[in-house]
Structures are given as C-alpha cells and as structure tokens.
Design an enzyme around this catalytic site. Structure first.
Site, PDB file in Angstrom:
ATOM      1  N   ARG A   1       0.836  -1.190   0.000  1.00 19.60           N
ATOM      2  CA  ARG A   1       0.000   0.000   0.000  1.00 19.60           C
ATOM      3  C   ARG A   1       0.875   1.246   0.000  1.00 19.60           C
ATOM      4  O   ARG A   1       2.031   1.218   0.448  1.00 19.60           O
ATOM      5  CB  ARG A   1      -0.909   0.018   1.228  1.00 19.60           C
ATOM      6  CG  ARG A   1      -1.767  -1.226   1.400  1.00 19.60           C
ATOM      7  CD  ARG A   1      -2.487  -1.203   2.728  1.00 19.60           C
ATOM      8  NE  ARG A   1      -3.344  -2.368   2.934  1.00 19.60           N
ATOM      9  CZ  ARG A   1      -2.958  -3.489   3.541  1.00 19.60           C
ATOM     10  NH1 ARG A   1      -1.714  -3.598   3.989  1.00 19.60           N
ATOM     11  NH2 ARG A   1      -3.794  -4.488   3.700  1.00 19.60           N
TER      12      ARG A   1
ATOM     13  N   LYS B   1      -1.011  -2.030   7.640  1.00 20.32           N
ATOM     14  CA  LYS B   1      -2.414  -1.923   8.030  1.00 20.32           C
ATOM     15  C   LYS B   1      -2.738  -3.005   9.067  1.00 20.32           C
ATOM     16  O   LYS B   1      -2.340  -4.154   8.905  1.00 20.32           O
ATOM     17  CB  LYS B   1      -3.323  -2.082   6.804  1.00 20.32           C
ATOM     18  CG  LYS B   1      -4.776  -1.753   7.078  1.00 20.32           C
ATOM     19  CD  LYS B   1      -5.583  -1.764   5.796  1.00 20.32           C
ATOM     20  CE  LYS B   1      -7.041  -1.398   6.068  1.00 20.32           C
ATOM     21  NZ  LYS B   1      -7.846  -1.406   4.834  1.00 20.32           N
TER      22      LYS B   1
ATOM     23  N   HIS C   1      -3.115   1.830  -5.906  1.00 11.85           N
ATOM     24  CA  HIS C   1      -3.740   0.531  -5.657  1.00 11.85           C
ATOM     25  C   HIS C   1      -3.863  -0.306  -6.921  1.00 11.85           C
ATOM     26  O   HIS C   1      -4.018  -1.535  -6.847  1.00 11.85           O
ATOM     27  CB  HIS C   1      -5.127   0.729  -5.030  1.00 11.85           C
ATOM     28  CG  HIS C   1      -5.252   0.107  -3.674  1.00 11.85           C
ATOM     29  ND1 HIS C   1      -4.431   0.451  -2.618  1.00 11.85           N
ATOM     30  CD2 HIS C   1      -6.079  -0.867  -3.201  1.00 11.85           C
ATOM     31  CE1 HIS C   1      -4.766  -0.269  -1.558  1.00 11.85           C
ATOM     32  NE2 HIS C   1      -5.756  -1.073  -1.881  1.00 11.85           N
TER      33      HIS C   1
ATOM     34  N   ARG D   1      -1.259  -2.861  -6.894  1.00 10.41           N
ATOM     35  CA  ARG D   1      -1.584  -3.908  -5.913  1.00 10.41           C
ATOM     36  C   ARG D   1      -2.552  -4.916  -6.528  1.00 10.41           C
ATOM     37  O   ARG D   1      -2.351  -6.125  -6.431  1.00 10.41           O
ATOM     38  CB  ARG D   1      -2.192  -3.252  -4.680  1.00 10.41           C
ATOM     39  CG  ARG D   1      -2.522  -4.165  -3.520  1.00 10.41           C
ATOM     40  CD  ARG D   1      -2.957  -3.308  -2.325  1.00 10.41           C
ATOM     41  NE  ARG D   1      -3.483  -4.080  -1.219  1.00 10.41           N
ATOM     42  CZ  ARG D   1      -2.740  -4.636  -0.263  1.00 10.41           C
ATOM     43  NH1 ARG D   1      -1.416  -4.527  -0.324  1.00 10.41           N
ATOM     44  NH2 ARG D   1      -3.286  -5.297   0.737  1.00 10.41           N
TER      45      ARG D   1
ATOM     46  N   HIS E   1      -3.298  -9.306   4.212  1.00  8.87           N
ATOM     47  CA  HIS E   1      -4.704  -9.452   4.593  1.00  8.87           C
ATOM     48  C   HIS E   1      -4.816 -10.361   5.810  1.00  8.87           C
ATOM     49  O   HIS E   1      -4.208 -11.428   5.846  1.00  8.87           O
ATOM     50  CB  HIS E   1      -5.526 -10.060   3.443  1.00  8.87           C
ATOM     51  CG  HIS E   1      -5.762  -9.115   2.321  1.00  8.87           C
ATOM     52  ND1 HIS E   1      -6.101  -9.542   1.050  1.00  8.87           N
ATOM     53  CD2 HIS E   1      -5.724  -7.756   2.267  1.00  8.87           C
ATOM     54  CE1 HIS E   1      -6.261  -8.482   0.262  1.00  8.87           C
ATOM     55  NE2 HIS E   1      -6.041  -7.399   0.975  1.00  8.87           N
TER      56      HIS E   1
ATOM     57  N   TYR F   1      -9.824 -11.446  -5.651  1.00 11.84           N
ATOM     58  CA  TYR F   1      -9.000 -11.551  -6.855  1.00 11.84           C
ATOM     59  C   TYR F   1      -9.299 -12.817  -7.649  1.00 11.84           C
ATOM     60  O   TYR F   1      -8.966 -12.895  -8.829  1.00 11.84           O
ATOM     61  CB  TYR F   1      -7.511 -11.468  -6.486  1.00 11.84           C
ATOM     62  CG  TYR F   1      -7.163 -10.113  -5.928  1.00 11.84           C
ATOM     63  CD1 TYR F   1      -7.114  -8.991  -6.754  1.00 11.84           C
ATOM     64  CD2 TYR F   1      -6.945  -9.940  -4.571  1.00 11.84           C
ATOM     65  CE1 TYR F   1      -6.841  -7.737  -6.240  1.00 11.84           C
ATOM     66  CE2 TYR F   1      -6.651  -8.685  -4.049  1.00 11.84           C
ATOM     67  CZ  TYR F   1      -6.607  -7.591  -4.883  1.00 11.84           C
ATOM     68  OH  TYR F   1      -6.340  -6.340  -4.376  1.00 11.84           O
TER      69      TYR F   1
END
Length: 312
Positions: free
Chosen positions: A149, A174, A245, A248, A271, A280
């Site tokens: 990110r 994150k 993004h 990404r 994640h 995805y």
C-alpha cells in the site's frame, strides 16, 4: 533561518497517522453532539449513537454523493474505542457503543485491472535521464513487485530492503502488523540504482532515513506525495481512473493467474483474512476463460468446424 528536521521512525509515523484519524472523527461527533445539547460523555446513550449513525447515513457531500459504508465505519470505529476506554477508566458507568452494529462493507470488484503489457508501458514512461525519473521507476517497480500500500511505502526506510535475502520488511502495516515479503530481482535492481545513484544526490538532510525522498530532499514522500508521483504516469498511459492501488490489484491478479496459491497472495498483501484476498479470484479470468473455451458446447462446435478452403 534555522530549520530542524525530525525523521520519525515508521512505527511512530503509523501511530501518529492513526491518532490523527481517530481525533478527527471523534471531534466530528463532539461537534454533532454539542449542536444537540449533549455536552458530557455520560449523556451519550445507545439511542444517541444510533441517531448519529442515521445522520452519517443521510449525510450528503458537496457533490451530492452519500458517504460510503467504509467511510461510515471509519467514522464510527474511533467512538467505539473512545467509549470503551471511558468505561474501563470508570468515567462512565457503561459503554453505549459496546454492541453498536457498524455498516457492512460493500464488496466491490476492482474496476480496473492492469494487464502485464499496461504495467510495462507505464513503467517505461519514466524519464531515466533525470533523478526523478529513476526514483519514480524504482517506486513503480516496487509497487508492482510487492503490491504494498502507498502508506506502507511512505513508512519504508533505507534499510527496509534486504538485498541479500531479496526481502522487504514492512513495519506497522495496516492492522498494526509487521511482515516480511519477497521482492523480485528486477525491482531490487531499480531500487539499488536509486539508492546509490539518485538518493544521495537528492538528500538534503543527512539524518533522513526515509527510502523514497521528495525531490527537495528534506523528507520522505508522504502517502499523498506517492500518489502525486504515480498518477501522472497512469494518465499518460491512458488509465483515467485509479492510483497506487492499481499496482496492488495487478500484482495479486497476475500472480493468481500464473498459479500462485491464494494463501501466499494473502501473505504478500497483508490481509488478515483470506476472504479479503478471494476478491481476486473473481477478477482472475484467464483460467476461467480456458475452462470455458474447452468445455462450453458452443465453443467446442466452433473449434471443431472444418476449415473452408480459400476460393480461387
């Protein structure tokens, strides 16, 4: 004029960013409550918070658009933290936000998925005869290789990349979690070139440890600065919407299409749940196209048609 520059560690930068967001949303609620005659935390009840939820749901931005579910959640979550702390400290008798039901996040597919050819076109737009062009090429290659990110890029320091192990250490990503992820050799080559040929010439403050510097050399690129560096290349390549993004999304989708296990992509992206990564699988179309072409009866009929000889 004497200027003092403080180069904050990545962990502290992340904490300050979180505090800034939480303070902003808490202040927004305080202003709303004050307008309605509520001046003390003890006066805030569950119905008051539900009324605030309705206010956020009905709120319209200057352009007439409503707040997204994600924005509403982000606005309410600091209140949960705040009232939980007040209750634990005995400042209020009970936590009115204890069972507050937050808006569900919308699960939307990425609108733009860059192809390998598109990414290659974008990165080659960097002017390698300039310091900024080499810096930007290293930045774009790193975004594509790792899928990190923009906020994580802003927190990278000069020793975040381990060239011998071919890894990148992300501190306080994150969810306030550290992780180590692999970096491709191609991205490392560009990063090495930037570190040794460009960064020393840009650097104006010797103790600045940020990996990617702003062109004045006084500090590292902020998250917004990274966006401003990336977007012009996307627009020049004809990509009208999206920013950092997109790289990404491209990394995750392209790796999945080339056979990477979903769990590995989850680890790369940072994640917490594989459910976040599963999106995805819905945009990874190559394998599905192959199955469709080999099993759908209409396609089989088309493929089995005898070739018609050219008329003479």
């Amino acid at each position: 004029m004497l200027t003092t520059h403080f180069d904050l560690p990545a962990r502290l930068k992340s904490q300050l960013s979180t505090l800034k967001v939480q303070t902003h949303h808490s202040y927004r609620f305080i202003c709303w409550a004050t307008e309605r005659g509520i001046g003390y935390a003890a006066e805030v009840t569950r119905p008051v918070l539900e009324s605030y939820q309705r206010y956020l749901y009905q709120y319209r931005k200057p352009n007439g658009e409503p707040l997204t579910s994600r924005t509403q959640r982000t606005t309410l979550q600091p209140l949960q933290v705040w009232f939980s702390w007040l209750a634990k400290q005995g400042i209020i008798l009970a936590n009115p936000a204890a069972d507050l039901e937050l808006p569900r996040l919308e699960k939307r597919l990425p609108r733009t998925i860059l192809s390998v050819e598109q990414v290659e076109e974008i990165v080659t737009l960097c002017d390698l005869s300039t310091l900024q062009g080499i810096r930007d090429r290293a930045l774009l290659e790193l975004l594509w290789s790792t899928g990190i990110r923009r906020g994580e890029v802003a927190n990278l320091e000069i020793y975040s990349a381990d060239f011998s192990r071919k890894t990148l250490t992300i501190v306080q990503g994150k969810g306030k979690e550290d992780r180590v992820i692999p970096v491709g050799e191609r991205a490392l080559r560009w990063l090495n070139r930037y570190l040794h040929q460009v960064r020393p010439d840009i650097l104006a403050v010797p103790d600045c440890r940020a990996l990617f510097l702003a062109m004045d050399g006084l500090a590292g690129l902020t998250a917004n600065g990274i966006t401003l560096a990336v977007v012009p290349y996307l627009r020049a390549a004809g990509i009208e919407k999206g920013s950092c993004h997109l790289f990404r999304h491209a990394m995750a989708t392209q790796m999945l299409e080339n056979g990477a296990d979903l769990r590995w992509i989850q680890a790369m992206l940072g994640h917490r749940s594989v459910e976040s990564t599963q999106i995805y699988t819905q945009v990874s179309i190559r394998a599905l196209q192959a199955v469709h072409g080999s099993t759908h009866p209409a396609e089989q009929r088309e493929n089995n048609k005898p070739e018609v000889a050219d008329e003479k």
